[in-house]
Design a protein around this motif. Structure first.
Motif, PDB file in Angstrom:
ATOM      1  N   LEU A  62       1.148   8.611   5.629  1.00 49.42           N
ATOM      2  CA  LEU A  62      -0.243   8.601   5.177  1.00 49.42           C
ATOM      3  C   LEU A  62      -0.964   7.315   5.560  1.00 49.42           C
ATOM      4  O   LEU A  62      -2.179   7.301   5.690  1.00 49.42           O
ATOM      5  CB  LEU A  62      -0.312   8.805   3.660  1.00 49.42           C
ATOM      6  CG  LEU A  62       0.029  10.209   3.174  1.00 49.42           C
ATOM      7  CD1 LEU A  62       0.052  10.240   1.652  1.00 49.42           C
ATOM      8  CD2 LEU A  62      -0.962  11.231   3.721  1.00 49.42           C
ATOM      9  N   HIS A  63      -0.221   6.258   5.748  1.00 50.95           N
ATOM     10  CA  HIS A  63      -0.776   4.980   6.186  1.00 50.95           C
ATOM     11  C   HIS A  63      -0.636   4.939   7.706  1.00 50.95           C
ATOM     12  O   HIS A  63       0.216   4.246   8.259  1.00 50.95           O
ATOM     13  CB  HIS A  63      -0.040   3.821   5.489  1.00 50.95           C
ATOM     14  CG  HIS A  63      -0.281   3.806   4.019  1.00 50.95           C
ATOM     15  ND1 HIS A  63      -1.173   2.950   3.425  1.00 50.95           N
ATOM     16  CD2 HIS A  63       0.225   4.572   3.020  1.00 50.95           C
ATOM     17  CE1 HIS A  63      -1.193   3.176   2.126  1.00 50.95           C
ATOM     18  NE2 HIS A  63      -0.359   4.155   1.856  1.00 50.95           N
ATOM     19  N   HIS A  88       6.826  10.284   3.572  1.00 54.50           N
ATOM     20  CA  HIS A  88       5.505  10.899   3.467  1.00 54.50           C
ATOM     21  C   HIS A  88       4.443   9.831   3.211  1.00 54.50           C
ATOM     22  O   HIS A  88       3.365   9.850   3.820  1.00 54.50           O
ATOM     23  CB  HIS A  88       5.465  11.922   2.336  1.00 54.50           C
ATOM     24  CG  HIS A  88       6.272  13.144   2.599  1.00 54.50           C
ATOM     25  ND1 HIS A  88       6.373  14.170   1.682  1.00 54.50           N
ATOM     26  CD2 HIS A  88       7.033  13.528   3.654  1.00 54.50           C
ATOM     27  CE1 HIS A  88       7.152  15.126   2.174  1.00 54.50           C
ATOM     28  NE2 HIS A  88       7.563  14.749   3.367  1.00 54.50           N
ATOM     29  N   ALA A  89       4.742   8.900   2.310  1.00 54.68           N
ATOM     30  CA  ALA A  89       3.786   7.831   2.005  1.00 54.68           C
ATOM     31  C   ALA A  89       3.556   6.947   3.228  1.00 54.68           C
ATOM     32  O   ALA A  89       2.420   6.549   3.507  1.00 54.68           O
ATOM     33  CB  ALA A  89       4.289   7.007   0.816  1.00 54.68           C
ATOM     34  N   THR A 118       1.167   4.178  -2.908  1.00 54.29           N
ATOM     35  CA  THR A 118       1.020   5.610  -2.650  1.00 54.29           C
ATOM     36  C   THR A 118       2.156   6.393  -3.294  1.00 54.29           C
ATOM     37  O   THR A 118       1.928   7.453  -3.889  1.00 54.29           O
ATOM     38  CB  THR A 118       0.948   5.882  -1.129  1.00 54.29           C
ATOM     39  OG1 THR A 118      -0.210   5.227  -0.610  1.00 54.29           O
ATOM     40  CG2 THR A 118       0.883   7.373  -0.825  1.00 54.29           C
ATOM     41  N   GLY A 145       0.805  -1.210   0.000  1.00 60.17           N
ATOM     42  CA  GLY A 145       0.000   0.000   0.000  1.00 60.17           C
ATOM     43  C   GLY A 145       0.843   1.265   0.000  1.00 60.17           C
ATOM     44  O   GLY A 145       0.523   2.236  -0.687  1.00 60.17           O
ATOM     45  N   VAL A 146       1.932   1.257   0.760  1.00 61.78           N
ATOM     46  CA  VAL A 146       2.813   2.426   0.804  1.00 61.78           C
ATOM     47  C   VAL A 146       3.513   2.602  -0.546  1.00 61.78           C
ATOM     48  O   VAL A 146       3.622   3.712  -1.066  1.00 61.78           O
ATOM     49  CB  VAL A 146       3.829   2.314   1.964  1.00 61.78           C
ATOM     50  CG1 VAL A 146       4.796   3.493   1.959  1.00 61.78           C
ATOM     51  CG2 VAL A 146       3.105   2.232   3.307  1.00 61.78           C
ATOM     52  N   ASP A 151       1.379   6.468  -6.966  1.00 62.81           N
ATOM     53  CA  ASP A 151       0.257   7.379  -7.236  1.00 62.81           C
ATOM     54  C   ASP A 151       0.686   8.836  -7.168  1.00 62.81           C
ATOM     55  O   ASP A 151       0.201   9.675  -7.929  1.00 62.81           O
ATOM     56  CB  ASP A 151      -0.880   7.147  -6.239  1.00 62.81           C
ATOM     57  CG  ASP A 151      -1.592   5.825  -6.443  1.00 62.81           C
ATOM     58  OD1 ASP A 151      -1.406   5.173  -7.495  1.00 62.81           O
ATOM     59  OD2 ASP A 151      -2.341   5.428  -5.515  1.00 62.81           O
ATOM     60  N   ASN A 152       1.570   9.166  -6.246  1.00 59.39           N
ATOM     61  CA  ASN A 152       2.026  10.544  -6.069  1.00 59.39           C
ATOM     62  C   ASN A 152       3.087  10.964  -7.077  1.00 59.39           C
ATOM     63  O   ASN A 152       3.420  12.152  -7.156  1.00 59.39           O
ATOM     64  CB  ASN A 152       2.567  10.755  -4.655  1.00 59.39           C
ATOM     65  CG  ASN A 152       1.475  10.717  -3.613  1.00 59.39           C
ATOM     66  OD1 ASN A 152       0.302  10.908  -3.918  1.00 59.39           O
ATOM     67  ND2 ASN A 152       1.850  10.450  -2.381  1.00 59.39           N
TER      68      ASN A 152
END
Length: 161
Positions: free
Chosen positions: A69-70, A65-66, A19, A15-16, A22-23
């Motif tokens: 967010l998790h 940062h990622a 992210t 998931g990280v 995605d960013n």
């Protein structure tokens, strides 16, 4: 040598990585995986050596940062490490630049038991890949902010970023 991936479940790690991708449109999965791995190593070193002034590279900061967010997996990882590592972002400022900060950080990560992916620990002018992270960090004890054991207990307490 220690394995950074072990600090997150495979699902959380994936998931990280997603992210970061995605960013950063166009970033490939192997690069995002490397970035997240180095961010985990950085957080671990910051937790192990809270009195040493360290900072992430701009590329590794993208992974941090990622991670942040998790929130659930990040908090659980910090709990495993025995210390919550807070993030204190600052706008880039050449006057705060410490030319030895990344070298000191890499050495501390190695002292924490990791092999460092040195391509990801360069200054912004020689970064392996461009990233969206646009903050810098004045090296502070514990990595980017004052870490105080009484303030950063693993079960609550402390201030978020």
């Amino acid at each position: 040598m220690r394995e950074a991936h072990a600090l997150l479940t495979p699902a959380a790690f994936g998931g990280v990585v997603a992210t970061v991708i995605d960013n950063n449109p166009g970033m490939d999965k192997p690069t995002a995986t490397r970035i997240v791995t180095e961010a985990i190593k950085f957080v671990d070193a910051a937790a192990q050596f809270p009195a040493v002034k360290i900072t992430p590279s701009q590329v590794v900061d993208e992974g941090w940062h990622a991670l942040i967010l998790h929130t659930g997996p990040y908090a659980k990882m910090c709990e495993q490490l025995g210390r919550f590592v807070h993030h204190y972002p600052e706008r880039p400022d050449p006057e705060r630049h410490d030319p030895h900060a990344l070298t000191r950080t890499v050495a501390l990560i190695e002292q924490a038991g990791y092999i460092v992916d040195r391509e990801l620990w360069t200054g912004p002018a020689t970064a392996l890949v461009p990233v969206t992270a646009n903050c810098s960090h004045t090296p502070k004890p514990g990595g980017c902010g004052p870490i105080n054991p009484g303030e950063c207990a693993t079960h609550g307490g402390g201030q978020g970023s």
